[in-house]
Design a protein around this motif. Structure first.
Motif, PDB file in Angstrom:
ATOM      1  N   MET A   1       0.833  -1.176   0.000  1.00  0.00           N
ATOM      2  CA  MET A   1       0.000   0.000   0.000  1.00  0.00           C
ATOM      3  C   MET A   1       0.878   1.240   0.000  1.00  0.00           C
ATOM      4  O   MET A   1       1.944   1.258   0.616  1.00  0.00           O
ATOM      5  CB  MET A   1      -0.867   0.001   1.248  1.00  0.00           C
ATOM      6  N   ASP A   2       0.375   2.244  -0.633  1.00  0.00           N
ATOM      7  CA  ASP A   2       1.115   3.506  -0.686  1.00  0.00           C
ATOM      8  C   ASP A   2       1.037   4.219   0.657  1.00  0.00           C
ATOM      9  O   ASP A   2       0.038   4.152   1.371  1.00  0.00           O
ATOM     10  CB  ASP A   2       0.501   4.438  -1.732  1.00  0.00           C
ATOM     11  N   ALA A   3       2.082   4.911   0.968  1.00  0.00           N
ATOM     12  CA  ALA A   3       2.151   5.688   2.207  1.00  0.00           C
ATOM     13  C   ALA A   3       1.051   6.746   2.268  1.00  0.00           C
ATOM     14  O   ALA A   3       0.439   6.930   3.329  1.00  0.00           O
ATOM     15  CB  ALA A   3       3.525   6.322   2.348  1.00  0.00           C
ATOM     16  N   PRO A   4       0.751   7.463   1.162  1.00  0.00           N
ATOM     17  CA  PRO A   4      -0.321   8.456   1.228  1.00  0.00           C
ATOM     18  C   PRO A   4      -1.688   7.830   1.522  1.00  0.00           C
ATOM     19  O   PRO A   4      -2.520   8.418   2.208  1.00  0.00           O
ATOM     20  CB  PRO A   4      -0.314   9.116  -0.143  1.00  0.00           C
ATOM     21  N   VAL A   5      -1.939   6.623   1.025  1.00  0.00           N
ATOM     22  CA  VAL A   5      -3.215   5.944   1.279  1.00  0.00           C
ATOM     23  C   VAL A   5      -3.312   5.555   2.747  1.00  0.00           C
ATOM     24  O   VAL A   5      -4.341   5.739   3.409  1.00  0.00           O
ATOM     25  CB  VAL A   5      -3.365   4.720   0.361  1.00  0.00           C
ATOM     26  N   VAL A   6      -2.220   5.020   3.289  1.00  0.00           N
ATOM     27  CA  VAL A   6      -2.191   4.647   4.704  1.00  0.00           C
ATOM     28  C   VAL A   6      -2.394   5.884   5.571  1.00  0.00           C
ATOM     29  O   VAL A   6      -3.156   5.871   6.535  1.00  0.00           O
ATOM     30  CB  VAL A   6      -0.865   3.925   5.046  1.00  0.00           C
ATOM     31  N   ALA A   7      -1.727   6.963   5.219  1.00  0.00           N
ATOM     32  CA  ALA A   7      -1.865   8.209   5.980  1.00  0.00           C
ATOM     33  C   ALA A   7      -3.305   8.713   5.909  1.00  0.00           C
ATOM     34  O   ALA A   7      -3.859   9.193   6.905  1.00  0.00           O
ATOM     35  CB  ALA A   7      -0.905   9.262   5.443  1.00  0.00           C
ATOM     36  N   ALA A   8      -3.936   8.586   4.750  1.00  0.00           N
ATOM     37  CA  ALA A   8      -5.325   9.017   4.601  1.00  0.00           C
ATOM     38  C   ALA A   8      -6.251   8.169   5.464  1.00  0.00           C
ATOM     39  O   ALA A   8      -7.180   8.678   6.093  1.00  0.00           O
ATOM     40  CB  ALA A   8      -5.737   8.958   3.139  1.00  0.00           C
ATOM     41  N   TRP A   9      -6.012   6.855   5.483  1.00  0.00           N
ATOM     42  CA  TRP A   9      -6.804   5.968   6.323  1.00  0.00           C
ATOM     43  C   TRP A   9      -6.625   6.312   7.798  1.00  0.00           C
ATOM     44  O   TRP A   9      -7.612   6.350   8.563  1.00  0.00           O
ATOM     45  CB  TRP A   9      -6.402   4.499   6.085  1.00  0.00           C
ATOM     46  N   ILE A  10      -5.432   6.531   8.222  1.00  0.00           N
ATOM     47  CA  ILE A  10      -5.150   6.869   9.623  1.00  0.00           C
ATOM     48  C   ILE A  10      -5.810   8.203   9.985  1.00  0.00           C
ATOM     49  O   ILE A  10      -6.453   8.339  11.025  1.00  0.00           O
ATOM     50  CB  ILE A  10      -3.635   6.896   9.879  1.00  0.00           C
ATOM     51  N   SER A  12      -8.373   9.704   8.478  1.00  0.00           N
ATOM     52  CA  SER A  12      -9.834   9.602   8.488  1.00  0.00           C
ATOM     53  C   SER A  12     -10.313   8.783   9.688  1.00  0.00           C
ATOM     54  O   SER A  12     -11.345   9.085  10.276  1.00  0.00           O
ATOM     55  CB  SER A  12     -10.354   9.031   7.180  1.00  0.00           C
ATOM     56  N   GLY A  13      -9.568   7.758  10.081  1.00  0.00           N
ATOM     57  CA  GLY A  13      -9.916   6.970  11.272  1.00  0.00           C
ATOM     58  C   GLY A  13      -9.841   7.815  12.526  1.00  0.00           C
ATOM     59  O   GLY A  13     -10.719   7.754  13.398  1.00  0.00           O
ATOM     60  N   ALA A  14      -8.777   8.623  12.617  1.00  0.00           N
ATOM     61  CA  ALA A  14      -8.631   9.500  13.781  1.00  0.00           C
ATOM     62  C   ALA A  14      -9.752  10.535  13.816  1.00  0.00           C
ATOM     63  O   ALA A  14     -10.311  10.832  14.881  1.00  0.00           O
ATOM     64  CB  ALA A  14      -7.271  10.187  13.757  1.00  0.00           C
ATOM     65  N   ALA A  15     -10.095  11.072  12.660  1.00  0.00           N
ATOM     66  CA  ALA A  15     -11.178  12.056  12.589  1.00  0.00           C
ATOM     67  C   ALA A  15     -12.500  11.427  13.014  1.00  0.00           C
ATOM     68  O   ALA A  15     -13.310  12.057  13.708  1.00  0.00           O
ATOM     69  CB  ALA A  15     -11.275  12.630  11.183  1.00  0.00           C
ATOM     70  N   LEU A  16     -12.723  10.187  12.599  1.00  0.00           N
ATOM     71  CA  LEU A  16     -13.944   9.488  12.985  1.00  0.00           C
ATOM     72  C   LEU A  16     -14.000   9.279  14.494  1.00  0.00           C
ATOM     73  O   LEU A  16     -15.032   9.517  15.130  1.00  0.00           O
ATOM     74  CB  LEU A  16     -14.040   8.152  12.245  1.00  0.00           C
ATOM     75  N   VAL A  17     -12.892   8.850  15.079  1.00  0.00           N
ATOM     76  CA  VAL A  17     -12.837   8.637  16.527  1.00  0.00           C
ATOM     77  C   VAL A  17     -13.084   9.947  17.266  1.00  0.00           C
ATOM     78  O   VAL A  17     -13.858  10.002  18.230  1.00  0.00           O
ATOM     79  CB  VAL A  17     -11.485   8.011  16.938  1.00  0.00           C
ATOM     80  N   VAL A  18     -12.455  11.022  16.828  1.00  0.00           N
ATOM     81  CA  VAL A  18     -12.634  12.327  17.463  1.00  0.00           C
ATOM     82  C   VAL A  18     -14.093  12.781  17.344  1.00  0.00           C
ATOM     83  O   VAL A  18     -14.686  13.287  18.302  1.00  0.00           O
ATOM     84  CB  VAL A  18     -11.668  13.375  16.866  1.00  0.00           C
ATOM     85  N   ALA A  19     -14.680  12.582  16.179  1.00  0.00           N
ATOM     86  CA  ALA A  19     -16.069  12.981  15.967  1.00  0.00           C
ATOM     87  C   ALA A  19     -17.018  12.174  16.858  1.00  0.00           C
ATOM     88  O   ALA A  19     -17.939  12.728  17.470  1.00  0.00           O
ATOM     89  CB  ALA A  19     -16.457  12.828  14.502  1.00  0.00           C
ATOM     90  N   LEU A  20     -16.794  10.874  16.936  1.00  0.00           N
ATOM     91  CA  LEU A  20     -17.626  10.032  17.793  1.00  0.00           C
ATOM     92  C   LEU A  20     -17.471  10.416  19.265  1.00  0.00           C
ATOM     93  O   LEU A  20     -18.458  10.532  19.994  1.00  0.00           O
ATOM     94  CB  LEU A  20     -17.285   8.547  17.591  1.00  0.00           C
ATOM     95  N   TYR A  21     -16.235  10.616  19.679  1.00  0.00           N
ATOM     96  CA  TYR A  21     -15.968  11.005  21.061  1.00  0.00           C
ATOM     97  C   TYR A  21     -16.634  12.353  21.365  1.00  0.00           C
ATOM     98  O   TYR A  21     -17.265  12.524  22.412  1.00  0.00           O
ATOM     99  CB  TYR A  21     -14.467  11.077  21.322  1.00  0.00           C
TER     100      TYR A  21
END
Length: 165
Positions: A1-10, A12-21
């Motif tokens: 996997m490309d580094a930019p894709v992994v960074a995007a996933w991380i 967006s995952g962090a943003a989702l966690v922050v939004a849920l919290y």
């Protein structure tokens, strides 16, 4: 996997966690605010009911004194009664206080009201300064505790122990 894709996933995952919290935190805060408003309303209702009972008892005492003053001199016995509306007001005020106190979520406030009430009910009958001073002190204490509970963050003086909290 490309580094930019992994960074995007991380990211967006962090943003989702922050939004849920943040959403959960806002819901919890809103729940606490609703609880406080409910407790505040019940405290004010109890305070108003105590004042209404106090006023009804003062009217009752005045009616009793009037009956005594109007009593015909004789052998010292007479039937004393107060007008029905006065008696009805006292009964209604007692019931309103009982109802209001059943909703108060503060044991100290309820205890203060239960300490004050018999003194208030005795005060119009015993026209002694000591009873009146005791009643006034107990009523002042009740109002102090209500004010302190209203000023608290939770709308009560002490947190009641509860399961699971």
């Amino acid at each position: 996997m490309d580094a930019p894709v992994v960074a995007a996933w991380i990211t967006s995952g962090a943003a989702l966690v922050v939004a849920l919290y943040g959403g959960v935190r806002a819901d919890v805060r809103a729940g606490r605010d609703r609880d406080y408003e409910r407790r505040k309303e019940f405290l004010i209702d109890a305070q108003d009911a105590a004042l209404d009972l106090r006023d009804a008892l003062a009217e009752f005492g005045a009616a009793l004194k009037s009956e005594v003053d109007l009593a015909a001199p004789g052998d010292g016995t007479f039937t004393m009664s107060v007008p029905t509306p006065v008696d009805t007001n006292v009964r209604a005020a007692r019931g309103a206080l009982d109802k209001a106190l059943s909703r108060v979520d503060d044991a100290a406030v309820v205890a203060a009201a239960q300490t004050w009430r018999p003194k208030a009910e005795q005060s119009p009958i015993d026209d002694k300064d000591v009873e009146a001073a005791d009643e006034q002190a107990a009523f002042d204490r009740l109002n102090e505790l209500v004010a302190a509970a209203l000023a608290s963050r939770r709308g009560r003086l002490a947190r009641r122990p509860s399961a699971g909290r």
